[in-house]
Motif scaffolding. Sequence first.
Motif, short mmCIF file in Angstrom:
data_model
loop_
_atom_site.label_atom_id
_atom_site.label_comp_id
_atom_site.label_asym_id
_atom_site.label_seq_id
_atom_site.Cartn_x
_atom_site.Cartn_y
_atom_site.Cartn_z
N ALA A 1 -32.80 -65.49 -5.83
CA ALA A 1 -32.89 -65.30 -4.42
C ALA A 1 -33.51 -63.88 -4.25
N LYS A 2 -33.30 -62.70 -5.13
CA LYS A 2 -33.82 -61.56 -5.06
C LYS A 2 -35.24 -61.48 -5.48
N TYR A 3 -35.38 -62.11 -6.47
CA TYR A 3 -37.00 -62.35 -6.92
C TYR A 3 -37.81 -62.81 -6.21
N ILE A 4 -37.27 -64.03 -5.41
CA ILE A 4 -38.32 -64.80 -4.42
C ILE A 4 -38.32 -63.68 -3.14
N SER A 5 -37.41 -63.17 -2.70
CA SER A 5 -37.54 -62.23 -1.60
C SER A 5 -38.18 -60.99 -1.83
N LYS B 1 -40.74 -70.56 -14.46
CA LYS B 1 -41.54 -69.84 -13.43
C LYS B 1 -42.16 -70.78 -12.60
N VAL B 2 -42.27 -72.16 -12.81
CA VAL B 2 -42.53 -73.20 -12.01
C VAL B 2 -41.70 -73.29 -10.76
N VAL B 3 -40.38 -72.79 -11.22
CA VAL B 3 -39.50 -73.01 -9.83
C VAL B 3 -39.76 -71.98 -8.83
N ILE B 4 -40.34 -70.59 -9.31
CA ILE B 4 -40.53 -69.71 -8.38
C ILE B 4 -41.74 -69.97 -7.64
N GLU B 5 -42.69 -70.51 -8.52
CA GLU B 5 -44.41 -71.10 -7.72
C GLU B 5 -43.79 -72.06 -6.70
N GLU B 6 -42.97 -73.12 -7.12
CA GLU B 6 -42.95 -74.10 -6.32
C GLU B 6 -41.97 -73.80 -5.06
N THR B 7 -41.04 -73.01 -5.04
CA THR B 7 -40.38 -72.47 -3.96
C THR B 7 -41.32 -71.65 -3.08
N LEU B 8 -42.01 -70.78 -3.51
CA LEU B 8 -42.81 -69.97 -2.62
C LEU B 8 -43.80 -70.68 -1.97
N LYS B 9 -44.36 -71.64 -2.67
CA LYS B 9 -45.32 -72.62 -2.16
C LYS B 9 -44.66 -73.53 -0.87
N SER B 10 -43.25 -74.03 -1.20
CA SER B 10 -42.66 -74.52 -0.11
C SER B 10 -42.25 -73.79 1.23
N VAL C 1 -34.93 -77.14 0.42
CA VAL C 1 -35.41 -76.92 -0.88
C VAL C 1 -34.46 -76.76 -1.86
N ASN C 2 -34.26 -77.72 -2.93
CA ASN C 2 -33.23 -77.55 -3.78
C ASN C 2 -33.87 -77.22 -5.12
N VAL C 3 -32.98 -76.26 -5.74
CA VAL C 3 -33.36 -75.30 -6.88
C VAL C 3 -32.07 -75.56 -7.63
N ASN C 4 -32.29 -75.80 -8.91
CA ASN C 4 -31.06 -76.42 -9.62
C ASN C 4 -30.99 -75.41 -11.03
#
Length: 717
Positions: free
Chosen positions: A269-273, A229-238, A365-368
């Motif tokens: 990607a779908k979840y973030i969008s 879940k941290v990946v989602i939060e950090e990406t949205l914040k970026s 933004v890099n997500v692995n």
Amino acid sequence: MNNDFNLKDEYMGELYKLLDLYLLKYFLKEEIYKTKGINKYKGLAITPDDVKIALNLNVIDTNTSDVISTTLKIKAQLENIRTLFSNKKTNSKLDEICNLFNLDYFEKMMILFGISSLIDQKYHKIYGYLNDNMTKKTATIGLFFSVLEVDDINKVKIIRKLRGNNNFTKFILDYNFGKIDIPLYDKEIKITSRIENYIFNVNEIDYSIKHSSEIFYFNDDIDIYIGDKVVIEETLKSISNYYYSNNSITKPLYIKITGILGSGRKHLAKYISQKLERNLLIVDFLGFNQNEDFYEIINSIIREAVLKEAIIAIENYNLISEKKYMKNISVDKFFSNLELFSEPIFLITSSINDIKNKRMENTIVNVNLDYPNSENKILLWKYYSSKFKVNNVNAQELSNKFNITPLQIKNTIIEFRNKSIIQENKNISIYDATYRQIENMLVDLAVKIKCFYTWKDIVLPNDTIEILTDVCNQVKFKNKVLKEWGFGDKIPYGKGVSLICSGPPGTGKTMSAQVIASELNLELYKIDLSKIISKYIGETEKNLNKLFDEAKNSSSILFFDESDAIFGKRTSVKDSKDRYSNIEVSYLLQKIEEYEGITILATNYLKNIDKAFLRRINYIISFPFPDEKARKQIWKKTFPDKSKKSDDIDFEFLANTFEISGGNIKNIVLNSAYLAAAENSSISMKHIIRSTKYELQKIDKLLLKEDLKEYSYLLDK
């Protein structure tokens, strides 16, 4: 107008009244010139009366006074309608286009001219007549300037736009407009089919990218996201920091999602969008070939994203740098074209270092995404088994055994449901369905062993059975110990199970490996050392790396038979061969420690294994030569329940008389069965004694009559 054009309100109808008035005014102007002897041959194929009828103009005398009078009336109407339209805000598709692409009045009118021929065939006659060329049935740039009476200042502005790279030329005009090598004034105004379709309320994906694209609407249902879940939060914040902390942003923010196939890159990607409440246009470059025009494709992608009010996700964009597809484009051109889109762009790839470009250095933004951890694997197994109504799925056990992606877990559940429930195939297990999802290349380096044996088939001392049981438990309770109890945080490597099975040939080493595989429902691969060990420097390590990588994906059990061939005592370094041999052994041990599955090393001579390696192995199991009691059990268990046995078989005598291993007993029993089958009789002592004679000869032992006691007479039969 053509009845096929469905007008939701009067707005578009009024727009075409405006167009007709422009054309009528220009037509009347041309009529005046005609009465003065100018253009006297105009309209030989299309008569002025044809145009008058098309423009709903009553047939009037073409004397100058009538034409001027009518022209003045039309000018007044034009001014009224233009004023009305400049103040009127509508929801028409044409105005949507203008708002989405930030178009001005002249660009809007050019669209109106461009699609008019599709609305009503009357415009074919009008434009053919006014162009003085009946083959040109659409409006030209020159005619557009004349009809709208565009002044010189605006002409210069429009010409600059038509010759430049901007929203109108890239996304509205037909892509071939700029390619046609004729004077600008003679070019016909043609609107790209995607814009035409949008205005006509047909909102399907552009045909040029449709075969390789999909659209995800943020209000669509998707599987829940089970991951970090941290990946989602950090990406949205970026995203928020990038776009909302600076109002002058004109370049896209690239969000690079890296991971193997099935790791959930598109899902993320779908979840973030969805969190952003934005649609998502997903385009896979693998669907394009080198003959396609890259620039047209990029324009189509951006235009589609704008029309769908979507952000963009591009898969396999690394193909551009590899020059396998779309060879006419460079990496730099790729990113410079994407800069026309100033919203987030997902780059979906399998390699962290696939493309580096200066245009994306400060906007990335890099997500692995790796394989899901134990906790998430359990959640994934539970979620999909519940979603597809598959019961009795042991999520904990499956999580312990298989290191697979979320997509593979989903497909496993679907396949198991389809075959076991819908097709009523009772023979398939959830483990069979799981292995079908794993593309296993181990067969290149190893032999898959079908595992038939279970605990009831094997005869070993109790302490040996106990150790083998402990090996199985270490896999069964792996998640509990490493995750729930926190030992995984303390142990960076060595989370797998390694064991050495030592003992004479035929004492049950290979059979024990099969029992472990059957108990854990895992596949067993016997390593072909001839395909692993190479005389070329570095090749052995390369093969070992491939072997363990493939095993990691399938959580298979690796069985190294006669392992002393590679794990022998290290030699003193006298030459380069000795040095590289020692490196290979060390590398193998390293891979065993890194491997989180089961590695079994079998040897006939434990003393030949370097003692420095033994401390890094979890279990060392000794397989003793079977005693009389064990041999009797082996004789009995080797005969299948379905086999036809004679009552004269003396298991006590066989166990007491012949000091042989379980492997020898297996060979004797199987051979005696073939002898009996040839005679169409039950298996008897006669067949067993005869087979025993053959087996002892193989191991350089003689069978004497006095050894057989009361069964000595059978030796001659």
